[in-house]
Design a protein around this motif. Structure first.
Motif, PDB file in Angstrom:
ATOM      1  N   ARG A  56      13.817  58.881  -7.140  1.00  0.00           N
ATOM      2  CA  ARG A  56      13.668  57.559  -6.538  1.00  0.00           C
ATOM      3  C   ARG A  56      14.487  57.416  -5.260  1.00  0.00           C
ATOM      4  NH1 ARG A  56      10.666  54.298  -9.355  1.00  0.00           N
ATOM      5  NH2 ARG A  56      10.173  54.805 -11.522  1.00  0.00           N
ATOM      6  N   THR A  59      10.425  58.711   1.742  1.00  0.00           N
ATOM      7  CA  THR A  59       9.009  59.046   1.906  1.00  0.00           C
ATOM      8  C   THR A  59       8.800  59.989   3.080  1.00  0.00           C
ATOM      9  OG1 THR A  59       8.490  56.830   1.095  1.00  0.00           O
ATOM     10  CG2 THR A  59       6.699  58.056   2.119  1.00  0.00           C
ATOM     11  N   LEU A  72      10.129  41.831   1.019  1.00  0.00           N
ATOM     12  CA  LEU A  72      10.478  43.245   1.060  1.00  0.00           C
ATOM     13  C   LEU A  72       9.917  43.977   2.270  1.00  0.00           C
ATOM     14  CD1 LEU A  72      10.149  44.201  -2.707  1.00  0.00           C
ATOM     15  CD2 LEU A  72      12.154  43.445  -1.448  1.00  0.00           C
ATOM     16  N   ASN A  73       8.854  43.457   2.861  1.00  0.00           N
ATOM     17  CA  ASN A  73       8.275  44.110   4.033  1.00  0.00           C
ATOM     18  C   ASN A  73       8.578  43.357   5.317  1.00  0.00           C
ATOM     19  OD1 ASN A  73       6.997  46.143   2.460  1.00  0.00           O
ATOM     20  ND2 ASN A  73       5.429  44.659   1.877  1.00  0.00           N
ATOM     21  N   LYS A  95      16.061  41.595   7.606  1.00  0.00           N
ATOM     22  CA  LYS A  95      16.714  42.314   6.505  1.00  0.00           C
ATOM     23  C   LYS A  95      17.312  41.366   5.478  1.00  0.00           C
ATOM     24  CE  LYS A  95      17.891  46.852   8.299  1.00  0.00           C
ATOM     25  NZ  LYS A  95      18.975  47.839   8.481  1.00  0.00           N
ATOM     26  N   GLY A 106      14.986  40.395   2.954  1.00  0.00           N
ATOM     27  CA  GLY A 106      14.593  41.525   2.115  1.00  0.00           C
ATOM     28  C   GLY A 106      15.644  41.901   1.099  1.00  0.00           C
ATOM     29  N   LYS A 145      14.930  46.850  -2.139  1.00  0.00           N
ATOM     30  CA  LYS A 145      14.474  48.167  -2.595  1.00  0.00           C
ATOM     31  C   LYS A 145      15.421  48.724  -3.647  1.00  0.00           C
ATOM     32  CE  LYS A 145      13.616  52.907  -0.950  1.00  0.00           C
ATOM     33  NZ  LYS A 145      14.563  53.590  -1.828  1.00  0.00           N
ATOM     34  N   THR A 146      16.714  48.566  -3.414  1.00  0.00           N
ATOM     35  CA  THR A 146      17.706  49.045  -4.380  1.00  0.00           C
ATOM     36  C   THR A 146      17.535  48.341  -5.720  1.00  0.00           C
ATOM     37  OG1 THR A 146      19.293  49.534  -2.623  1.00  0.00           O
ATOM     38  CG2 THR A 146      20.179  49.232  -4.853  1.00  0.00           C
ATOM     39  N   ASN A 189      14.880  46.858  -6.946  1.00  0.00           N
ATOM     40  CA  ASN A 189      13.639  47.300  -7.585  1.00  0.00           C
ATOM     41  C   ASN A 189      13.806  48.657  -8.249  1.00  0.00           C
ATOM     42  OD1 ASN A 189      11.436  45.453  -7.469  1.00  0.00           O
ATOM     43  ND2 ASN A 189      11.395  45.665  -5.247  1.00  0.00           N
ATOM     44  N   GLU A 190      14.437  49.586  -7.548  1.00  0.00           N
ATOM     45  CA  GLU A 190      14.592  50.941  -8.093  1.00  0.00           C
ATOM     46  C   GLU A 190      15.538  50.953  -9.297  1.00  0.00           C
ATOM     47  OE1 GLU A 190      12.698  53.188  -7.404  1.00  0.00           O
ATOM     48  OE2 GLU A 190      11.926  52.807  -5.405  1.00  0.00           O
ATOM     49  N   SER A 229      24.279  52.334  -2.984  1.00  0.00           N
ATOM     50  CA  SER A 229      23.451  51.766  -1.925  1.00  0.00           C
ATOM     51  C   SER A 229      24.318  51.048  -0.905  1.00  0.00           C
ATOM     52  CB  SER A 229      22.445  50.768  -2.525  1.00  0.00           C
ATOM     53  OG  SER A 229      21.778  50.039  -1.510  1.00  0.00           O
TER      54      SER A 229
END
Length: 369
Positions: free
Chosen positions: A19, A23, A149-150, A154, A157, A199-200, A202-203, A236
């Motif tokens: 994770r 990408t 998130l997108n 920041k 997000g 993102k953190t 969510n992961e 993170s």
């Protein structure tokens, strides 16, 4: 280096650290997972400098060492090997050429020098927050959907975490809605706040278990947050800056109060979305009257009218919302009966309980009745 693993345990560990694999990256080492058996046991690490994960995995170490292997390649190989009672063997030579074998199957792939790999940095543990894994998973699930998130902003997000003594407040927003959850802590007397990337959050929610006994510790420094649980560490970077003053947004004034069955309201709104394409931006209209809530949708595909019993206090009201935003909030609430507060057709709607354990703010939209 010479190691042996149970397939299921290795696959689980690879799934956790993968994770943190970016990408896309111009640096090949960032696409790798480090197998570190240089000290006691085996640790797998992935790190892209902004977000990193390390986890311990049970294995047999015949020869110590370390090697960085392409994350996608090694994960695919391990997944397709037979496993079962047979152990998976991983062996490297001095040039880091790596042989992965199980039963009568042998893969030979190139590896990289583990010394090239950047370990997770040590941080100053200035503040600590301790929760059960179940509680943190739930609070993320019930707030993170409201983060943008997108978005290029920041701050929107991220998830704002505010600690005051025995209460931890989690906040996410995107400019159209706000999600707030308050959690009572078992211990603690600290006062601090931080903004964790969405993102953190969510992961981390995907890695942890739904277990109300197992704990997760969060350690905060000026620039980082470290999650620590059951041999796994997730590090993170934090989002820098001052978060929005949400207390100014969360008014308790209202002209209309609506109490209604949550599941029935959610089902009716969900049905209405059959006629709404996301690109159409068609709202759902709520017509709140005495003991009755009428729901109306009209689009190029047709129209829908629904009616539900409710308890209303205050003025009648005609107001419209993005149906997805209402559904997201209702799905994040467990109560059988929900209470919605309104001021007028141009002001936000608030969903909150009497204990203020949660607040969901949703902005209305313009509509033609």
């Amino acid at each position: 280096m010479k190691l042996a693993f149970n397939k299921e345990k290795l696959t689980t560990a690879l799934g956790i650290v993968s994770r943190a694999i970016p990408t896309r990256t111009a640096n090949p080492i960032l696409s790798c997972i480090l197998f570190d058996a240089s000290e006691d046991g085996v640790t797998l690490i992935a790190n892209d400098s902004e977000f990193g994960i390390s986890t311990k995995v049970e294995g047999i170490v015949s020869e110590k060492g370390k090697v960085a292997l392409d994350a996608r390649l090694v994960s695919d190989i391990i997944r397709k090997l037979e496993g079962g009672e047979e152990l998976i063997n991983i062996e490297t030579d001095q040039s880091f050429t790596t042989r992965i074998s199980c039963s009568d199957v042998l893969f030979t792939i190139p590896g990289r020098d583990g010394e090239e790999f950047a370990y997770l940095p040590q941080i100053e543990k200035e503040h600590r927050l301790c929760l059960t894994q179940f509680t943190l998973k739930e609070v993320i699930r019930k707030t993170i959907f409201a983060a943008a998130l997108n978005d290029s902003n920041k701050m929107m997000g991220g998830e704002f975490v505010n600690i005051k003594g025995r209460v931890a407040t989690f906040v996410a927003l995107d400019g159209h809605r706000v999600a707030v959850r308050n959690v009572t802590l078992r211990e603690g007397d600290e006062t601090f706040h931080a903004i964790i990337p969405g993102k953190t959050m969510n992961e981390i929610s995907k890695i942890m278990e739904d277990d109300n006994e197992k704990e997760v510790e969060l350690f905060f420094s000026k620039n980082h947050v470290l999650f620590s649980f059951e041999g796994t560490m997730v590090l993170s970077r934090l989002i820098e800056g001052e978060y929005f003053k949400i207390e100014h947004m969360l008014s308790k004034d209202y002209a209309t109060k609506l109490e209604i069955n949550r599941v029935k309201l959610l089902s009716n709104i969900d049905r209405s979305t059959i006629l709404i394409k996301e690109s159409d931006h068609k709202p759902i209209i709520l017509d709140i009257g005495d003991q009755k809530l009428a729901l109306k949708v009209k689009s190029s595909y047709g129209s829908m009218d629904g009616e539900l019993l409710c308890e209303k206090t205050g003025k009648d009201l005609l107001i419209a919302f993005n149906p997805k935003f209402l559904m997201d909030a209702l799905r994040a609430i467990d109560d059988e009966i929900v209470t919605l507060y309104f001021t007028n057709a141009k002001s936000p709607c608030f969903l909150r309980d009497e204990h203020d354990s949660f607040v969901y703010l949703i902005l209305p939209v313009n509509f033609v009745a």
